[in-house]
Design a protein around this motif. Structure first.
Motif, PDB file in Angstrom:
ATOM      1  N   LYS A 182       0.832  -1.212   0.000  1.00  0.00           N
ATOM      2  CA  LYS A 182       0.000   0.000   0.000  1.00  0.00           C
ATOM      3  C   LYS A 182       0.857   1.248   0.000  1.00  0.00           C
ATOM      4  CE  LYS A 182      -1.141   2.061   3.473  1.00  0.00           C
ATOM      5  NZ  LYS A 182      -0.722   3.293   4.190  1.00  0.00           N
ATOM      6  N   THR A 183       1.863   1.286   0.865  1.00  0.00           N
ATOM      7  CA  THR A 183       2.728   2.463   0.981  1.00  0.00           C
ATOM      8  C   THR A 183       3.522   2.685  -0.300  1.00  0.00           C
ATOM      9  OG1 THR A 183       2.921   2.133   3.372  1.00  0.00           O
ATOM     10  CG2 THR A 183       4.568   3.554   2.338  1.00  0.00           C
ATOM     11  N   ARG A 184       4.088   1.607  -0.854  1.00  0.00           N
ATOM     12  CA  ARG A 184       4.846   1.720  -2.109  1.00  0.00           C
ATOM     13  C   ARG A 184       3.972   2.253  -3.239  1.00  0.00           C
ATOM     14  NH1 ARG A 184       9.324  -1.499  -3.756  1.00  0.00           N
ATOM     15  NH2 ARG A 184       8.599  -0.970  -5.847  1.00  0.00           N
ATOM     16  N   SER A 185       2.738   1.814  -3.302  1.00  0.00           N
ATOM     17  CA  SER A 185       1.854   2.216  -4.396  1.00  0.00           C
ATOM     18  C   SER A 185       1.441   3.678  -4.306  1.00  0.00           C
ATOM     19  CB  SER A 185       0.595   1.337  -4.426  1.00  0.00           C
ATOM     20  OG  SER A 185      -0.247   1.615  -3.327  1.00  0.00           O
ATOM     21  N   GLN A 186       1.590   4.282  -3.124  1.00  0.00           N
ATOM     22  CA  GLN A 186       1.158   5.664  -2.924  1.00  0.00           C
ATOM     23  C   GLN A 186       2.261   6.689  -3.178  1.00  0.00           C
ATOM     24  OE1 GLN A 186      -0.418   5.459   1.066  1.00  0.00           O
ATOM     25  NE2 GLN A 186      -2.486   5.033   0.340  1.00  0.00           N
ATOM     26  N   PHE A 187       3.480   6.239  -3.414  1.00  0.00           N
ATOM     27  CA  PHE A 187       4.551   7.180  -3.734  1.00  0.00           C
ATOM     28  C   PHE A 187       4.234   7.851  -5.074  1.00  0.00           C
ATOM     29  CE2 PHE A 187       7.764   4.344  -1.302  1.00  0.00           C
ATOM     30  CZ  PHE A 187       7.379   4.937  -0.111  1.00  0.00           C
ATOM     31  N   GLY A 188       4.788   9.038  -5.274  1.00  0.00           N
ATOM     32  CA  GLY A 188       4.579   9.737  -6.535  1.00  0.00           C
ATOM     33  C   GLY A 188       5.306   9.051  -7.679  1.00  0.00           C
ATOM     34  N   GLY A 189       5.106   9.556  -8.897  1.00  0.00           N
ATOM     35  CA  GLY A 189       5.770   8.975 -10.063  1.00  0.00           C
ATOM     36  C   GLY A 189       4.933   7.899 -10.724  1.00  0.00           C
ATOM     37  N   LYS A 190       5.607   6.953 -11.359  1.00  0.00           N
ATOM     38  CA  LYS A 190       4.924   5.900 -12.102  1.00  0.00           C
ATOM     39  C   LYS A 190       4.041   5.060 -11.185  1.00  0.00           C
ATOM     40  CE  LYS A 190       5.876   1.797 -14.917  1.00  0.00           C
ATOM     41  NZ  LYS A 190       6.936   0.899 -15.436  1.00  0.00           N
TER      42      LYS A 190
ATOM     43  N   GLU B  31       2.284   1.885  -9.726  1.00  0.00           N
ATOM     44  CA  GLU B  31       2.652   0.474  -9.633  1.00  0.00           C
ATOM     45  C   GLU B  31       1.484  -0.295  -9.030  1.00  0.00           C
ATOM     46  OE1 GLU B  31       7.178  -0.099  -8.578  1.00  0.00           O
ATOM     47  OE2 GLU B  31       6.334   1.396  -7.235  1.00  0.00           O
ATOM     48  N   GLY B  32       1.081  -1.372  -9.687  1.00  0.00           N
ATOM     49  CA  GLY B  32       0.012  -2.199  -9.156  1.00  0.00           C
ATOM     50  C   GLY B  32       0.531  -3.110  -8.053  1.00  0.00           C
TER      51      GLY B  32
END
Length: 293
Positions: free
Chosen positions: A34-42, A44-45
């Motif tokens: 969840k945290t990784r997916s919320q970072f800006g940029g591309k 990621e599923g």
């Protein structure tokens, strides 16, 4: 709502911290995704994040920042249940009953308190550890080293970034979660099992439903919180409102619900785990004071 038996403070802390620690460890991979997916940029599923992490870091990679969340979650749950039980007792009417609006207020107060004393520091450190682990050459060697480095370079303010959205999220989380849980529990007890203790399976189910309701209503606050706690947040956003504005104008309305699937998975499971473990530990150690109702 019917009268309740007030939990003893020390038992609320013991049961709450134990439930929080167990829940955080069991559900951590979903929090990582969840945290990784919320970072800006591309974008990621969830599946892509899991696949890439397992390929480059192994299973251990899915637990980057885990210690920070386990410690923080244990403290958070202890503070949450202690504060909620205390406020619920204060807000009860002359017959010892707590209405849904008063339960909502008690949950709001519990969430705000836990955000200040436990959640913001642990969430900020966790987020930075996860983001740092994504780099080719991570600079943090674990919880203690990472925390010391953050404080050394950014001061105490460095681990309190995103305090406002965390307070808003935790206040809303606890208010909605406790009210949904208490209302459903009271309904089930009154309709099907008056005067009887609910079995763990039903308690788990009610807690899971409370988690589901909480996710969809508070997701935008969670996304803003994550963005405000990233390593480059200071250079990108002036404050939480500016962060929300940029996400909305640059990435679109639905970006506020990024990470819903892994967070939904975690909160549905965690809602069941936390309330089930808490109720059983309270029952085991005799934590309800029968003299107060």
């Amino acid at each position: 709502m019917a009268p309740f038996k007030k939990e003893k403070p020390v038992h609320s802390i013991i049961a709450g911290t134990t439930a929080g620690a167990i829940e955080a460890f069991v559900t951590y991979p979903t929090e990582f995704v969840k945290t990784r997916s919320q970072f800006g940029g591309k974008r990621e599923g969830p599946i892509a994040i899991i696949r890439e992490t397992l390929k480059t870091k192994g299973v251990v990679g899915l637990y980057s920042g885990c210690t920070a969340l386990v410690v923080g979650n244990a403290a958070k749950a202890g503070v949450r249940f202690l504060t909620y039980d205390h406020l619920k007792h204060i807000l009860a009417d002359s017959e010892g009953k707590v209405s849904a609006p008063r339960s909502l207020l008690a949950g709001l107060g519990a969430g705000m308190t836990e955000a200040i004393f436990a959640v913001t520091p642990s969430e900020t450190i966790k987020t930075k550890l996860i983001e740092d682990a994504k780099r080719p050459d991570p600079q943090y060697r674990g919880l203690i080293h990472g925390t010391a480095s953050i404080v050394r370079h950014e001061g105490i303010r460095g681990i309190y970034r995103g305090l406002f959205p965390v307070m808003m999220r935790q206040g809303a989380n606890s208010a909605i979660r406790f009210t949904t849980y208490s209302t459903l529990k009271q309904f089930v007890q009154g309709a099907a099992r008056p005067g009887q203790t609910l079995p763990s399976t039903i308690t788990f189910g009610i807690g899971a439903i409370a988690g589901l309701v909480t996710v969809y209503t508070t997701m935008p606050l969670d996304v803003i919180k994550t963005r405000m706690q990233t390593l480059q947040a200071g250079a990108q956003y002036r404050n939480s409102f500016h962060c929300a504005y940029r996400i909305f104008t640059e990435e679109g309305f639905f970006r506020f619900w990024t990470g819903t699937t892994p967070r939904l998975t975690r909160l549905v499971i965690s809602g069941g785990i936390v309330f089930t473990v808490y109720e059983n530990i309270i029952k085991l150690i005799g934590g309800r004071d029968d003299s107060e109702s």
